[in-house]
Design an enzyme around this catalytic site. Structure first.
Site, mmCIF file in Angstrom:
data_model
loop_
_atom_site.group_PDB
_atom_site.id
_atom_site.type_symbol
_atom_site.label_atom_id
_atom_site.label_comp_id
_atom_site.label_asym_id
_atom_site.label_seq_id
_atom_site.Cartn_x
_atom_site.Cartn_y
_atom_site.Cartn_z
ATOM 1 N N CYS A 1 47.093 40.122 43.162
ATOM 2 C CA CYS A 1 48.058 39.416 42.326
ATOM 3 C C CYS A 1 47.973 37.908 42.580
ATOM 4 C CB CYS A 1 49.455 39.992 42.550
ATOM 5 S SG CYS A 1 50.610 39.495 41.291
ATOM 6 N N GLU B 1 48.637 48.626 46.061
ATOM 7 C CA GLU B 1 49.405 49.213 47.159
ATOM 8 C C GLU B 1 50.597 50.033 46.698
ATOM 9 O OE1 GLU B 1 49.257 46.145 46.230
ATOM 10 O OE2 GLU B 1 51.113 45.009 46.547
ATOM 11 N N HIS C 1 48.778 45.629 41.445
ATOM 12 C CA HIS C 1 49.107 45.949 42.842
ATOM 13 C C HIS C 1 48.557 47.316 43.243
ATOM 14 C CE1 HIS C 1 51.845 42.636 43.817
ATOM 15 N NE2 HIS C 1 52.097 42.629 42.516
#
Ligand code: XMP
Length: 506
Positions: A79, A169, A167
């Site tokens: 990001c 994660e 993202h």
């Protein structure tokens, strides 16, 4: 030392999550502030740049000098981390017209790029930024796009450097784990970081660090201090003395039960009943922070007095875990409540600190505990605040109120276990309100206390949702408490989440 990934923290709310994901892939990692890259460390295998609350154009934006990083190690920017590299290399980053926020899908993917190995076309990704990269400078090559965003992921040709604007994660990015795993492959990580390897390395490290020194440790009955004690016990045996203080604010029978568990684990533990001292100091006090201070200070006094009876203590063991460490290093963190019960203890006692769990997340501490052969009920126990029931009695603390709350809490927690709900929630508590209300029991009018039941789901206590316990369960808990606990005629359930509420009431 173990090979590791460094995560440079640019302040994103998901930085900790990146750390957890990397650890879940059996790779050790450390989160450091964006401007504190540990130059020169030779065990670093790769670097991840986190997201940020800022845009690259913001005056306050965190600007890192990546000269020691890019080209020296494989790098993955996430990001803001990706946008920052594009922007500082001469690319264009603009405020997105259609602010892409939330779910979207990868439309085109370069399957030959090692970062994208095994990622599916159409797979869902999670975006959360107002900016987007509109042009990439020359050596940057697009390796994945979404419908709206051309440069959803890029690779810098001639460098082991990648960027993703989504993202990987977060749970909502379906192939996120695959992408992070691919990055670890690119870094050449062995992925052999496990609870067993942690124990082996830590015990060896503690032996080396402590040699024949004596260590003292305060046990609380909680997971962190218990696992710390067992690890230290493995390393130095009887040179570890543990002290377990009953401040009279523990759960019903907790002191006796946990003391037995500790003895069973072979720990050298001294149990101290200091109830009266604490009740006396707390008499008439209603302010939550004041209560915390009194309990913290009382604890330090009792502990200090006991420690002075022992000879030649050099170290103080503590069950500090990684979120506490990150919070204290945080570049944006704010502290809402003072949770550090015994801050000031090492200074007062002139002891050096030993904190073997300071780099682990809570779920990892639990795994280490299981691997150490500790009893599951000790490992899976809900978090419990240091000041205990003292901050769950919403008024001044008296032995009578403690007794009422212990009985109500015991019924609630026992039922949660019996109904198989205990492990579904992060934490459950009964709270005693300073409010009495009218009721009727038999033919009699009653005017008695109110108990609140609270249960939350969470992964780290930073945020929490109220748990949607079954109505039948709540009905049963309410009935049992009102019928069996003298002094309670009303039970309510707390349906607030954090934020804006907190888990505890005080
Ligand atoms: P809050 O109430 O801030 O709680 O949402 C987050 C987590 O911290 C625990 N907590 C404490 N733990 N001493 C502690 O050791 C404290 O003073 C304290 N206050 C809150 C709380 O139980 C939850 O797990």
């Amino acid at each position: 030392m173990h090979e590791k990934i460094i995560i440079l923290d640019f302040g994103s709310q998901t930085t900790q999550l990146i750390g957890r994901r990397i650890r879940e892939l059996n790779t050790y990692c450390e989160i450091v502030p964006y401007n504190k890259f540990p130059c020169g460390a030779n065990d670093i295998k790769g670097v991840i740049l986190s997201g940020s609350p800022y845009s690259v154009y913001d005056d306050k934006a965190f600007r890192a000098d990546l000269a020691a990083v890019r080209g020296a190690y494989p790098v993955l920017g996430i990001c803001y981390g990706a946008q920052y590299m594009a922007y500082t290399s001469g690319g264009n980053v603009e405020n997105a017209n259609s602010r892409e926020y939330g779910r979207t899908h990868l439309a085109r993917i370069d399957m030959n790029d090692p970062l994208m190995k095994g990622v599916h076309t159409g797979s869902q990704v999670w975006m959360s930024h107002g900016d987007t990269i509109t042009t990439l400078p020359a050596p940057f090559r697009v390796i994945a796009s979404t419908g709206d965003v051309e440069a959803a992921a890029f690779h810098i040709e001639g460098e082991q450097t990648w960027g993703v604007q989504f993202h990987p994660e977060v749970f909502h990015t379906t192939d996120g784990r695959q992408i992070l795993d691919n990055f670890l492959d690119i870094c050449g990580c062995k992925k052999d970081w496990t609870p067993a390897s942690f124990i082996e390395l830590t015990v060896a490290g503690l032996k080396e660090q402590l040699r024949d020194d004596k260590v003292i440790l305060a046990l609380s009955g909680g997971v962190d201090s218990s696992v710390t004690a067992v690890l230290l016990n493995r390393a130095i045996g009887k040179n570890l003395t543990c002290i377990f203080v009953d401040h009279g604010l523990l759960r019903k029978n907790e002191f006796e039960n946990v003391l037995k568990d500790y003895e069973h684990l072979g720990l050298n533990v001294i149990g101290i009943n200091a109830k009266d001292k604490f009740y006396k100091a707390l008499a008439g006090v209603t302010d939550p922070e004041q209560k915390r201070k009194i309990i913290g200070k009382g604890f330090i006094d009792v502990f200090d007095e006991e420690a002075h009876k022992l000879k030649d203590i050099k170290w103080l063991g503590q069950g500090t875990i990684y979120p506490d460490v990150i919070e204290s290093l945080s570049i944006t963190g704010t502290v809402i409540k003072s949770h550090h019960n015994v801050g000031g203890l090492p200074e007062k006692m002139h002891l050096k600190l030993v904190e073997p769990l300071r780099l682990l997340f809570k779920d990892e501490v639990r795994k280490v505990g299981m691997e150490l052969g500790m009893m599951p009920h000790l490992i899976k126990r809900h978090p419990f605040p240091g000041p205990g029931l003292g901050i769950r009695i919403i008024s001044d603390v008296t032995p009578e109120k403690v007794d009422i709350l212990q009985n109500a809490d015991d019924i609630y927690i026992t039922l949660l276990r019996e109904w198989g709900l205990y492990e579904d929630v992060w934490q459950a508590a009964a709270i005693l309100l300073p409010i009495r209300s009218v009721g009727v029991m038999g033919d009699e009018r009653t005017y008695e206390n109110t108990v609140v039941l609270r249960a939350v789901t969470s992964t780290d206590a930073m945020t929490a949702d109220w748990a949607q316990l079954p109505y039948d369960f709540l009905a049963k808990a309410s009935n049992e408490i009102i019928n069996k606990v003298k002094g309670v005629n009303r039970v309510v359930y707390d349906i607030s989440s954090k934020p804006p509420s907190t888990i505890e009431w005080e």
